[in-house]
Scaffold this motif. Sequence first.
Motif, PDB file in Angstrom:
ATOM      1  N   ILE A  83     -31.058   9.893 -29.393  1.00  0.00           N
ATOM      2  CA  ILE A  83     -30.630  10.343 -30.952  1.00  0.00           C
ATOM      3  C   ILE A  83     -30.033   9.012 -31.483  1.00  0.00           C
ATOM      4  N   PRO A  84     -29.371   8.252 -30.849  1.00  0.00           N
ATOM      5  CA  PRO A  84     -29.049   7.108 -31.701  1.00  0.00           C
ATOM      6  C   PRO A  84     -30.223   5.956 -31.875  1.00  0.00           C
ATOM      7  N   THR A  85     -31.159   6.052 -31.037  1.00  0.00           N
ATOM      8  CA  THR A  85     -32.487   5.220 -31.499  1.00  0.00           C
ATOM      9  C   THR A  85     -33.164   5.930 -32.505  1.00  0.00           C
ATOM     10  N   ILE A  86     -33.483   6.918 -32.460  1.00  0.00           N
ATOM     11  CA  ILE A  86     -33.886   7.621 -33.812  1.00  0.00           C
ATOM     12  C   ILE A  86     -33.240   7.261 -35.236  1.00  0.00           C
ATOM     13  N   GLU A  87     -31.963   7.566 -34.911  1.00  0.00           N
ATOM     14  CA  GLU A  87     -31.180   7.261 -36.146  1.00  0.00           C
ATOM     15  C   GLU A  87     -31.235   5.730 -36.612  1.00  0.00           C
TER      16      GLU A  87
END
Length: 351
Positions: A83-87
């Motif tokens: 999730i942090p990577t996608i964000e």
Amino acid sequence: MSTLEKLPVTVITGFLGAGKTTLIRHLMQNPQGKRLAVVVNEFGDVGVDGEILKSCAIPECPAENIMELANGCICCTVADDFIPTIEALMALEPRPDHILIETSGLALPKPLLKAFDWPDIRSKITVDGVIALADAEAVAAGRFAPNVAAVDAQRMADESIDHETPLSEVFEDQISCADIVLLTKPDLAGPEGVARARDVIAAEAPRPLPVVEVAEGAVDVRVILGLGAAAEDDMDARPSHHDGHDDHEHDDFESIVVELPEQSDPAELAARIERLAKELNILRVKGYAAVTGKPMRLLVQAVGARVRHQYDRPWQPGEERRSRMVVIAEHHDIDEAAIRAILTGVEEPAE
């Protein structure tokens, strides 16, 4: 792209060595005017795939748009890593038009799709499609998926094989989740092998799936991008062996990293890697090697006994000339001492 539109994501799945990185390189080099971003999920701590892709970064997909997740299977580290990577990718300026996610060969795609229901990203992103790559030769040979008729006959004769191997379960889950299947390396399988592979895929697919033969990742981008599948809203049509489980383990698989000295002959190294597959049932080897007298780094990738190696880039000034190989196999086939002995060429004499 309007900021109100959902950002499309294509999930590229497939077994070890099926050709996922080769496909992504082709997409990067033929983006059809789209600004791409890539997420690479490594298995093991040598960033081979990410390095390969960054080495061919282009304006439509610059190096900063290529991110690696090397801390474990992407479908097991959703909250901490994915999730942090996608964000972070969605926050890039300019914003990508499309994100490609290369899963590790062991990742189950369905738990990853469920991540797109995460509250922070659900309204901003959608799964445009799931592309499953299948090695035609391997599938035809029954190494990564069961031959249904043969398994049924064996079950009637022996109750001890009433369960599927972990390899076949991963393969079946990838096919079940796919919107399209790319059948890779058809030249190695031959027409009869391709026909057998198509039969296996048709038997495993829960619904009719388009199957496209692809050599060296060369496929028309329009065939696999822009599917509009919204797969996150279509989960019931994508059955999995792990439905009903909150998580899963990959204890059936293990990887080790082997440091090697500088190599004098790439062919000898390839022969030792081939021995790993034949003698120890090793599934996959990938990594880099320093070769004596050569200013270029040697990239090595092996699927079973099929070994490929090529010089990929010069060693950088100040960069340590080191050789490291990631070795992947089912847990019971990992004999670290034997693997290291074969790879290093330092074996105990037979008594």
